[in-house]
Design an enzyme around this catalytic site. Sequence first.
Site, PDB file in Angstrom:
ATOM      1  N   GLU A 111      82.037 -17.588   9.413  1.00 40.09           N
ATOM      2  CA  GLU A 111      81.334 -18.505  10.176  1.00 40.09           C
ATOM      3  C   GLU A 111      80.996 -18.042  11.560  1.00 40.09           C
ATOM      4  OE1 GLU A 111      84.029 -21.724  10.404  1.00 40.09           O
ATOM      5  OE2 GLU A 111      84.950 -21.205   8.277  1.00 40.09           O
ATOM      6  N   LYS A 113      81.092 -18.174  15.641  1.00 38.69           N
ATOM      7  CA  LYS A 113      81.984 -18.536  16.485  1.00 38.69           C
ATOM      8  C   LYS A 113      81.063 -19.200  17.670  1.00 38.69           C
ATOM      9  CE  LYS A 113      85.938 -17.349  19.058  1.00 38.69           C
ATOM     10  NZ  LYS A 113      85.896 -17.865  20.236  1.00 38.69           N
ATOM     11  N   ASP A 115      80.434 -21.288  20.739  1.00 40.76           N
ATOM     12  CA  ASP A 115      80.876 -21.135  22.250  1.00 40.76           C
ATOM     13  C   ASP A 115      80.731 -22.705  22.821  1.00 40.76           C
ATOM     14  OD1 ASP A 115      82.180 -20.011  24.300  1.00 40.76           O
ATOM     15  OD2 ASP A 115      80.450 -18.704  24.771  1.00 40.76           O
ATOM     16  N   TYR A 222      84.509 -27.048  11.414  1.00 44.36           N
ATOM     17  CA  TYR A 222      84.800 -25.776  10.780  1.00 44.36           C
ATOM     18  C   TYR A 222      85.969 -26.163  10.319  1.00 44.36           C
ATOM     19  CZ  TYR A 222      87.056 -24.775  15.418  1.00 44.36           C
ATOM     20  OH  TYR A 222      87.793 -24.983  16.667  1.00 44.36           O
ATOM     21  N   LYS A 309      84.119 -10.314  18.080  1.00 46.49           N
ATOM     22  CA  LYS A 309      83.164 -10.728  19.331  1.00 46.49           C
ATOM     23  C   LYS A 309      82.024  -9.913  19.298  1.00 46.49           C
ATOM     24  CE  LYS A 309      85.122 -13.822  21.838  1.00 46.49           C
ATOM     25  NZ  LYS A 309      86.290 -13.924  22.926  1.00 46.49           N
ATOM     26  N   CYS A 403      62.854 -13.985  58.247  1.00 45.41           N
ATOM     27  CA  CYS A 403      62.681 -14.853  57.202  1.00 45.41           C
ATOM     28  C   CYS A 403      61.290 -14.786  56.428  1.00 45.41           C
ATOM     29  CB  CYS A 403      62.735 -16.413  57.948  1.00 45.41           C
ATOM     30  SG  CYS A 403      62.551 -17.305  56.381  1.00 45.41           S
ATOM     31  N   CYS A 406      59.186 -18.154  57.382  1.00 46.71           N
ATOM     32  CA  CYS A 406      58.990 -18.698  58.538  1.00 46.71           C
ATOM     33  C   CYS A 406      59.021 -17.419  59.504  1.00 46.71           C
ATOM     34  CB  CYS A 406      59.741 -19.965  58.936  1.00 46.71           C
ATOM     35  SG  CYS A 406      61.456 -19.271  59.491  1.00 46.71           S
ATOM     36  N   CYS A 421      68.428 -17.666  57.725  1.00 48.96           N
ATOM     37  CA  CYS A 421      67.393 -18.055  58.551  1.00 48.96           C
ATOM     38  C   CYS A 421      67.711 -19.218  59.567  1.00 48.96           C
ATOM     39  CB  CYS A 421      66.178 -18.405  57.796  1.00 48.96           C
ATOM     40  SG  CYS A 421      65.020 -19.247  58.820  1.00 48.96           S
ATOM     41  N   CYS A 427      61.711 -24.439  59.309  1.00 47.74           N
ATOM     42  CA  CYS A 427      61.694 -23.414  57.981  1.00 47.74           C
ATOM     43  C   CYS A 427      61.324 -24.238  56.770  1.00 47.74           C
ATOM     44  CB  CYS A 427      62.868 -22.522  57.901  1.00 47.74           C
ATOM     45  SG  CYS A 427      62.776 -21.342  56.635  1.00 47.74           S
TER      46      CYS A 427
END
Length: 664
Positions: A111, A113, A115, A222, A309, A403, A406, A421, A427
């Site tokens: 099957e 797995k 997550d 499952y 895995k 920045c 600006c 900044c 900004c």
Amino acid sequence: MNIEIKIKALRDELREHNYNYYVLDNPSISDYEFDMKLKELQDLETKHPEYFDESSPTIRVGGMVTKHFETVVHEHRMYSLDNSYSKEDLEDWEKRIQRNLGDAPVSYTCELKYDGASISITYENGKLVRAVTRGDGFQGDDVTTNIKTIKSVPLKLKGDYPKKFDIRGEIVLPFEGFTKMNEERIANGEEPYMNPRNTASGSLKLQDSALVAQRPLECLLYSIVGKETGISTQFEMLEKAREWGFKVPTVAKLCKNTQEVMDFVEHWDVNRHSLPYETDGVVVKVNTIQHQEELGFTAKSPRWAMAYKFKAEQVFTVLNEITYQVGRTGAITPVANLQPVLLAGTTVKRASLHNAGQIEKLDIREGDTVFVEKGGEIIPKIIGVDLSKRPNDSKPTEYISECPECHTSLIRTPGDAKHYCPNEYGCPPQITGRIQHYISRKAMDIEGLGGETVELLFKEGLINDYADLYELTKEQLLPLERMAEKSAENLIQGVADSIKVPFERVLFALGIRYVGETVAKKLANAYKAIDALMVATKEELISVDEIGDRIAESVVDFFQNPKNLDAISRLREKGVQMELSAEKLQNQTDILKGTTFVVSGVFETVSRDELKKLIEDNGGKVGSSISSKTGYLVAGDKMGPSKRTKAESLGIPIITEQEFLAMI
Ligand code: AMP
Ligand code: ZN
């Protein structure tokens, strides 16, 4: 027609439609028709509460609130799985099995797995009675009300099922729904969720089941455990569960030997990205239940099952350019713009580089060929550079000093890896970010206004800070793109309604750096009103519990800025709450000042959270573990034995809920 018969018929019909839609992915009526029938049933049930049924499809809408998730001991323990990472690992495992079982031919069910978050659901006489999280494997939390809102979980079974059994599965959030949730969050000015797995498991513990009902969760099953289930193989178990109405993915395969198992693994390692949900491997199980019983369990996991895995995926690609993003607080995040490349089923064009230190450490440069990896997180990361492919004219990356939005010179605070900044009020991303934070759900929760609209309003010159929101008029809004009469009215109403939001949330909404939800609450309770907080000195602030130098300085700075003072006075004029409500003030005292309480167990008259609130409202402090500084341990039912022993050994008084209530 007789009402009871009518209600029953509607329930049966809706149940069937639910099954067709969510389990078989094959709807036979339109969403609209479904909604109308559901509404009809809801109306009938409201009018006739005498026909209440806890398995009715209307339960799915949620609405029940769980204050405290009860701990439940699993009747059958929930085990972990051993992991393997190679064909050799698998072959070794097979040898061990053969040694145990002698010459009997062994077949395997493979099957995927899934997550997500594990769940165990108990059915009795075909009805869902309880759903419990895995917890530590021996006991978990009762999350039945939340699980009942998941549409692919049957509340009532079909066919020939055993009288009583537990079914095990994984609660997952499919990619599509996850992406949609995140798009909505971003539009609301909220942080997007990191990955589907954590979001799925977090959802199970939401207190309001109506919120769970809105999340597109699925339950993939499952395994069935119980006495006398009449099932003799793993593969048959999956088929039976499917017949009874459960969602069991059909990719499972019966394999005769490890070679066939490896074929399955290799196929899904490559093709897993076409699946609607996340998988991190394959689970291989000895097929015959009798073999499983002979093999039994180790201390931690079944000997008859093995997880294989998949490796986190990596690819090479060229880094074309490094660009820089400015966040709400002015923090700069460098972004790698990549030659588009296929990774883990999606085309990746960008990766986060975190900060200047990260770039320096890996010596990442434009034009480099880089290693990109995608783990559980949605945004991939760069984990290395292929120096052999570095162009001859390559130059070390020079981090920006201004920045990008600006052109203000960036600053760096000692101890913080990021550049900032400092042009907070000029900004653009900082201006809109601050307003987006102000309207977000945990702050002022302004309905009818989303993050994109904030950007539009700013671009059009209609707002420059959050106080401006309260001055918007319908005439200003209507000419805007996609702004109909109704949405303009909703926006204005939503803003107007926000004056009811309590002071502690207003304080959080103001966006003072380092003042999150909890700190805002602490400050609100300590100072009661903004006028008192505004004149507080750094020394005074530090004397408030859990407020350190960094927060204190930031608060003082904030109230020294004339721009903030101006915005606050305009908010106040509009009626925004600038002090604790009278009711709240009344319930507050200082009686417990200086005393720390640890709370453990289940309580009768108040919930655990209420108890903690009572402690804080009366000036006390809630501690999480017992130490010599603990004043009292408030002990409820089923308190952890280790806490009791620790308290006794340190001589800390243990009091009951009633004794505590008497103190206040
Ligand atoms: P681990 O947490 O790595 O020990 O893996 C065990 C967990 O894998 C179990 O608790 C299950 O929730 C989960 N799992 C996901 N898919 C399956 C599956 N098809 N069969 C068994 N367990 C699974
Ligand atoms: Zn800037």
